[in-house]
Design a protein around this motif. Structure first.
Motif, mmCIF file in Angstrom:
data_model
loop_
_atom_site.group_PDB
_atom_site.id
_atom_site.type_symbol
_atom_site.label_atom_id
_atom_site.label_comp_id
_atom_site.label_asym_id
_atom_site.label_seq_id
_atom_site.Cartn_x
_atom_site.Cartn_y
_atom_site.Cartn_z
ATOM 1 N N UNK A 8 48.981 27.236 -17.716
ATOM 2 C CA UNK A 8 48.803 26.733 -16.371
ATOM 3 C C UNK A 8 47.369 26.282 -16.148
ATOM 4 N N UNK A 9 47.194 25.202 -15.374
ATOM 5 C CA UNK A 9 45.847 24.675 -15.137
ATOM 6 C C UNK A 9 45.478 24.599 -13.656
ATOM 7 N N UNK A 10 46.401 24.891 -12.768
ATOM 8 C CA UNK A 10 46.193 24.594 -11.356
ATOM 9 C C UNK A 10 45.074 25.411 -10.718
ATOM 10 N N UNK A 11 44.763 26.587 -11.252
ATOM 11 C CA UNK A 11 43.709 27.424 -10.676
ATOM 12 C C UNK A 11 42.434 27.427 -11.507
ATOM 13 N N UNK A 12 42.301 26.458 -12.411
ATOM 14 C CA UNK A 12 41.060 26.292 -13.174
ATOM 15 C C UNK A 12 40.213 25.286 -12.406
ATOM 16 N N UNK A 13 39.264 25.780 -11.652
ATOM 17 C CA UNK A 13 38.636 24.984 -10.601
ATOM 18 C C UNK A 13 37.641 23.952 -11.101
ATOM 19 N N UNK A 14 36.953 24.219 -12.213
ATOM 20 C CA UNK A 14 35.881 23.328 -12.645
ATOM 21 C C UNK A 14 35.974 23.059 -14.138
ATOM 22 N N UNK A 15 35.284 22.003 -14.561
ATOM 23 C CA UNK A 15 35.225 21.693 -15.985
ATOM 24 C C UNK A 15 34.506 22.805 -16.743
ATOM 25 N N UNK A 16 33.519 23.420 -16.123
ATOM 26 C CA UNK A 16 32.788 24.518 -16.768
ATOM 27 C C UNK A 16 33.710 25.706 -17.012
ATOM 28 N N UNK A 17 34.543 26.025 -16.010
ATOM 29 C CA UNK A 17 35.485 27.130 -16.181
ATOM 30 C C UNK A 17 36.498 26.806 -17.270
ATOM 31 N N UNK A 18 36.958 25.552 -17.306
ATOM 32 C CA UNK A 18 37.905 25.144 -18.345
ATOM 33 C C UNK A 18 37.292 25.312 -19.736
#
Length: 481
Positions: A451-461
């Motif tokens: 799931x990706x919907x709660x990965x808020x930023x590129x840094x967090x990803x």
């Protein structure tokens, strides 16, 4: 279960720009997350807390509804309201991505989403203040009907709102009487089973497909028949070969769960013709059709139904928040009375307040604006999550192209053990799922669902992709040339 032993440490400032109900919600949440309110502890009643803080009872109720919806509090009827026993009282870490793995099931109440958790909308982007304001207005206008047992088929205003929305967005023309509000997707399936199915009947199920729907139907006495899925969706010809007697099929035609493919037009028509010939039924699960990032939105299978053989299901869990526990089922006009009789024997869609608030949210245009905002937000989050995974894990993963949805499908090298890999990732605090567990039988191509919907930023990803890389380095298998 006792009240907190010391007074609640809530200091509300009426001079702040933050509404009082939101301050109250925040104070409760902080107290729970920091361990000052322990799991299982009973919280004050609406009346007593309103009196203690000199607030209107409706203000306290809005805060409590938000906390209940997010899983912080648990309403226990006459026994009062308590802090959810399923929560673990740990201080909130500075970075959500570094939160350790938890022992709870992914279906239990969580204070915040697990990294890569499936099936959750972007909880940080939900318009809480707007929702609470609509709910508060409904509370102030609370009439006698809202104090009664909810209507078995659901709040009529919400049914009318949905009929209008589905006609515009999904091409489904129906009357409010054809719409039934339920307490979730599985409750919709249970209603269909009680109204139309006979114990032991065969039902075509997509393979791979949503495991909880399969478990529910088989638990209700149905015989699930796995029908393979390919690049055009359910293989209707295989269904005819494997279970020619089946009167039912459960499909996710717009965005197949979990592969993301769309059911092709020839197969849609073949499925409808088969249902007409058998006097059978197609259950269409349109679970996340709102989220498509490439091309035009696909019409619902129900929009092609000229013989009244499609039962259309949808849910608010993926577009608003899962704690709402609201879903809906659209039945053919000739079946309304049968479903109404069955619904009268069971609980309907739950809280009249939440149903009325949802109707207002739709009717006032907030729902359409929210979906538009979420499509744009998810497109960004999907892109930076996919880019991070390819950059950090491209040696082990191949990303499947998908036109929409709320998760990514990463293929693994043939022969990989995706279950062991997923278990290792979960032990490391990453809530990825093994694709092979979505197959009814043994085998199936190995892969990971993320799931990706709660990965808020590129840094967090990038941080999460780096953590997944560590797991892949330990027990993954390179894709090879």
């Amino acid at each position: 279960m006792s009240m907190p032993s010391r007074p609640l440490p809530f200091h509300l400032d009426r001079d702040l720009g933050t509404p009082v109900y939101l301050q109250l919600y925040q104070r409760f949440r902080e107290a729970i997350e920091q361990g000052r309110l322990q799991p299982g502890a009973r919280v004050p009643s609406l009346r007593s807390l309103a009196s203690e803080l000199n607030l209107a009872r409706g203000t306290v109720e809005v805060a409590y509804q938000m906390l209940i919806a997010e899983g912080y509090l648990l309403a226990r009827g006459p026994a009062g309201t308590c802090v959810s026993p399923r929560l673990t009282p740990t201080p909130r870490p500075a970075l959500r991505a570094s939160r350790p793995a938890r022992a709870e099931s992914p279906h239990t109440a969580e204070a915040s989403p697990e990294p890569f958790q499936l099936g959750l909308p972007a909880l940080d982007a939900f318009p809480r203040k707007l929702w609470a304001r609509l709910a508060a207005r409904r509370l102030r206008e609370l009439g006698g009907s809202a104090l009664m047992v909810p209507a078995p088929a659901g709040h009529l205003a919400l049914r009318a709102s949905l009929a209008g929305y589905l006609g515009i967005s999904r091409g489904i023309h129906c009357r409010p009487e054809q719409v039934f509000i339920t307490a979730g997707h599985r409750a919709s399936l249970a209603l269909v089973q009680r109204a139309l199915m006979r114990p032991g009947e065969a039902i075509w199920l997509e393979d791979p497909g949503y495991p909880h729907a399969r478990q529910l139907l088989e638990g209700l006495g149905m015989r699930g028949v796995p029908v393979p899925v390919d690049g055009e969706g359910l293989r209707v010809e295989d269904g005819l070969r494997l279970a020619p007697e089946a009167r039912f099929a459960l499909v996710t035609p717009t965005h197949q769960s979990p592969t993301g493919v769309a059911l092709s037009l020839p197969r849609r028509l073949a499925l409808l013709e088969r249902a007409r010939q058998m006097q059978g039924w197609v259950i269409e699960d349109d679970y996340d059709s709102e989220y498509r990032y490439q091309g035009r939105p696909l019409p619902a299978l129900k929009s092609l139904d000229r013989d009244g053989r499609v039962l259309y299901t949808g849910t608010f869990s993926k577009v608003l928040y899962p704690g709402l526990r609201l879903a809906y089922l659209v039945v053919p006009e000739r079946e309304v009375e049968r479903f109404r009789d069955v619904a009268a024997l069971f609980l309907g869609g739950g809280s009249e307040l939440l149903q009325a608030t949802t109707a207002d949210f739709i009717d006032q245009g907030h729902f359409a604006r929210h979906l538009k905002k979420m499509r744009s937000l998810y497109a960004r989050r999907r892109a930076h999550t996919c880019e991070a995974l390819l950059a950090h894990c491209g040696e082990w993963l191949r990303m499947d192209p998908q036109a929409g949805g709320m998760h990514l499908l990463a293929r693994l090298a043939p022969g990989s053990d995706d279950r062991t890999l997923a278990d290792s990732a979960q032990a490391a605090g990453l809530a990825v799922a093994a694709l092979s567990r979505w197959y009814l039988g043994e085998g199936g191509a190995p892969g990971l669902l993320l799931g990706f919907t709660n990965i808020a930023t590129a840094e967090e990803a990038r941080a999460l992709a780096g953590r997944l890389r560590s797991v892949l380095e330990e027990c993954g298998q390179p894709m090879g040339e």
